[in-house]
Write a protein that holds these residues in place. Structure first.
Motif, PDB file in Angstrom:
ATOM      1  N   SER A   1       0.829  -1.201   0.000  1.00 15.64           N
ATOM      2  CA  SER A   1       0.000   0.000   0.000  1.00 15.64           C
ATOM      3  C   SER A   1       0.861   1.247   0.000  1.00 15.64           C
ATOM      4  N   GLU A   2       0.640   2.124  -0.974  1.00 18.52           N
ATOM      5  CA  GLU A   2       1.272   3.445  -1.003  1.00 18.52           C
ATOM      6  C   GLU A   2       2.786   3.373  -0.818  1.00 18.52           C
TER       7      GLU A   2
ATOM      8  N   VAL B   1       6.827  -2.983   8.606  1.00 23.25           N
ATOM      9  CA  VAL B   1       6.555  -2.130   7.452  1.00 23.25           C
ATOM     10  C   VAL B   1       7.863  -1.815   6.743  1.00 23.25           C
ATOM     11  N   TYR B   2       7.945  -2.165   5.461  1.00 23.87           N
ATOM     12  CA  TYR B   2       9.159  -2.002   4.681  1.00 23.87           C
ATOM     13  C   TYR B   2       8.910  -1.069   3.495  1.00 23.87           C
TER      14      TYR B   2
ATOM     15  N   LEU C   1      -6.752  -3.059   5.335  1.00 21.96           N
ATOM     16  CA  LEU C   1      -6.436  -1.671   5.009  1.00 21.96           C
ATOM     17  C   LEU C   1      -7.671  -0.925   4.533  1.00 21.96           C
ATOM     18  N   VAL C   2      -7.880   0.260   5.083  1.00 23.16           N
ATOM     19  CA  VAL C   2      -8.881   1.204   4.595  1.00 23.16           C
ATOM     20  C   VAL C   2      -8.199   2.554   4.516  1.00 23.16           C
ATOM     21  N   GLY C   3      -7.821   2.968   3.308  1.00 23.92           N
ATOM     22  CA  GLY C   3      -7.076   4.206   3.154  1.00 23.92           C
ATOM     23  C   GLY C   3      -5.735   4.114   3.872  1.00 23.92           C
ATOM     24  N   SER C   4      -5.465   5.073   4.725  1.00 24.15           N
ATOM     25  CA  SER C   4      -4.206   5.082   5.475  1.00 24.15           C
ATOM     26  C   SER C   4      -4.314   4.364   6.808  1.00 24.15           C
ATOM     27  N   LYS C   5      -5.477   3.776   7.112  1.00 19.33           N
ATOM     28  CA  LYS C   5      -5.682   3.095   8.386  1.00 19.33           C
ATOM     29  C   LYS C   5      -5.450   1.594   8.231  1.00 19.33           C
ATOM     30  N   LEU C   6      -4.601   1.053   9.094  1.00 20.27           N
ATOM     31  CA  LEU C   6      -4.320  -0.374   9.137  1.00 20.27           C
ATOM     32  C   LEU C   6      -4.994  -0.968  10.369  1.00 20.27           C
TER      33      LEU C   6
ATOM     34  N   PRO D   1      -9.218  -5.606  18.444  1.00 19.24           N
ATOM     35  CA  PRO D   1      -8.617  -5.042  17.227  1.00 19.24           C
ATOM     36  C   PRO D   1      -7.762  -3.823  17.543  1.00 19.24           C
ATOM     37  N   MET D   2      -6.826  -3.549  16.657  1.00 28.44           N
ATOM     38  CA  MET D   2      -5.957  -2.390  16.786  1.00 28.44           C
ATOM     39  C   MET D   2      -5.983  -1.602  15.491  1.00 28.44           C
ATOM     40  N   CYS D   3      -5.737  -0.311  15.583  1.00 31.77           N
ATOM     41  CA  CYS D   3      -5.698   0.551  14.413  1.00 31.77           C
ATOM     42  C   CYS D   3      -4.408   1.365  14.421  1.00 31.77           C
ATOM     43  N   TYR D   4      -3.673   1.313  13.317  1.00 26.70           N
ATOM     44  CA  TYR D   4      -2.470   2.121  13.149  1.00 26.70           C
ATOM     45  C   TYR D   4      -2.691   3.107  12.004  1.00 26.70           C
ATOM     46  N   ASN D   5      -2.132   4.287  12.158  1.00 26.44           N
ATOM     47  CA  ASN D   5      -2.178   5.313  11.128  1.00 26.44           C
ATOM     48  C   ASN D   5      -0.890   5.224  10.306  1.00 26.44           C
ATOM     49  N   LEU D   6      -0.991   4.779   9.061  1.00 22.84           N
ATOM     50  CA  LEU D   6       0.199   4.585   8.245  1.00 22.84           C
ATOM     51  C   LEU D   6       0.802   5.904   7.774  1.00 22.84           C
TER      52      LEU D   6
END
Length: 270
Positions: A152-153, A168-169, A210-215, A224-229
């Protein structure tokens, strides 16, 4: 794009359902996984002696390239993903590899990063769950699901270390990314799947969505957990409200504008 257990590959026109092209990639081995973009189709063919990643052209079905790995080596691709820019990314037990499919005849890979060689921070993980690594290089061995390796992105996201982390690489270099923590210190972009108060995951149950920039990360034993990419940091850390130890199998998360709903069933203990 449709595959069969007999090694056949089809392209079906969405307009009228007719077959655009068909080809046979193997006479006996099944096609276990597919990935496709407007330019390429990649099929994982599991033969008796080898594991192969076969690349064909999406428009015509013309054969482009074949990457073959001897099964006897014990270190074959366990998962792969295909980026829109034509980069094929795959993981073996101990390494992350990338190849530009627009240059299929080039023998050299874009990168082949053995686990631990290019970590930004060689100290124990300094993220929210400060737990030491186990020293093993086979950090990708169980990340076999389609929701355990995503692109993603310009980023590659992989479930690693027996499901304990999402790493994340960089899609361009294959190197582990870093980010700035609230206290100003640099840290590896290797995010815990257990949250601040949850139990350590140790069974490859973690999945990514993935939903947009949210993982969003779902596991068997934690909320559940949410990370801002975009900021490479924790958005929020959820919890499962229960009086007993959670033991669920998440089938599907439904992610809306205001709520996240998990569809689960009780896991049967063996």
């Amino acid at each position: 794009i449709v595959s069969t257990t007999g090694g056949q590959l089809f392209a079906i026109r969405t307009a009228d359902g007719t077959v655009a092209w068909q080809t046979r990639l193997s006479a006996s081995a099944p096609i276990s996984r597919l990935a496709a973009t407007d330019d390429f189709v990649v099929a994982k063919v599991d033969d008796v002696a080898s594991t192969q990643l076969v690349i064909v052209e999406t428009l015509t079905g013309q054969f482009i390239h074949r990457l073959s790995f001897a099964n006897e080596s014990g270190n074959v691709p366990v998962n792969f993903a295909l980026a829109p820019d034509g980069t094929l990314v795959w993981i073996q037990q101990d390494r992350l590899c990338g190849k530009d499919l627009f240059e299929p005849k080039k023998k050299e890979l874009n990168y082949e990063i053995v686990a631990g060689q290019n970590d930004v921070n060689r100290q124990p993980n300094t993220n929210f769950n400060r737990q030491p690594m186990d020293g093993s290089s086979a950090i990708y061995s169980g990340a076999v699901g389609p929701d355990q390796l995503l692109i993603s992105e310009g980023r590659i996201l992989v479930v690693t270390h027996q499901g304990r982390y999402v790493s994340v690489y960089s899609l361009e270099s294959g190197k582990l990314l870093d980010y700035t923590q609230p206290d100003g210190r640099k840290a590896e972009a290797r995010f815990t799947t257990s949250g601040q108060t949850g139990q350590m995951v140790n069974d490859w149950s973690a999945t990514m969505h993935l939903v947009g920039s949210k993982l969003y990360i779902c596991t068997r034993i934690n909320g559940p957990m949410c990370y801002n990419l975009d900021q490479l940091g924790l958005g929020w850390d959820g919890a499962i409200d229960t009086n007993t130890t959670p033991n669920v199998q998440i089938h599907e998360p439904f992610i809306g504008q205001d709520h996240l709903v998990l569809l689960d069933r009780i896991a049967i203990r063996s």
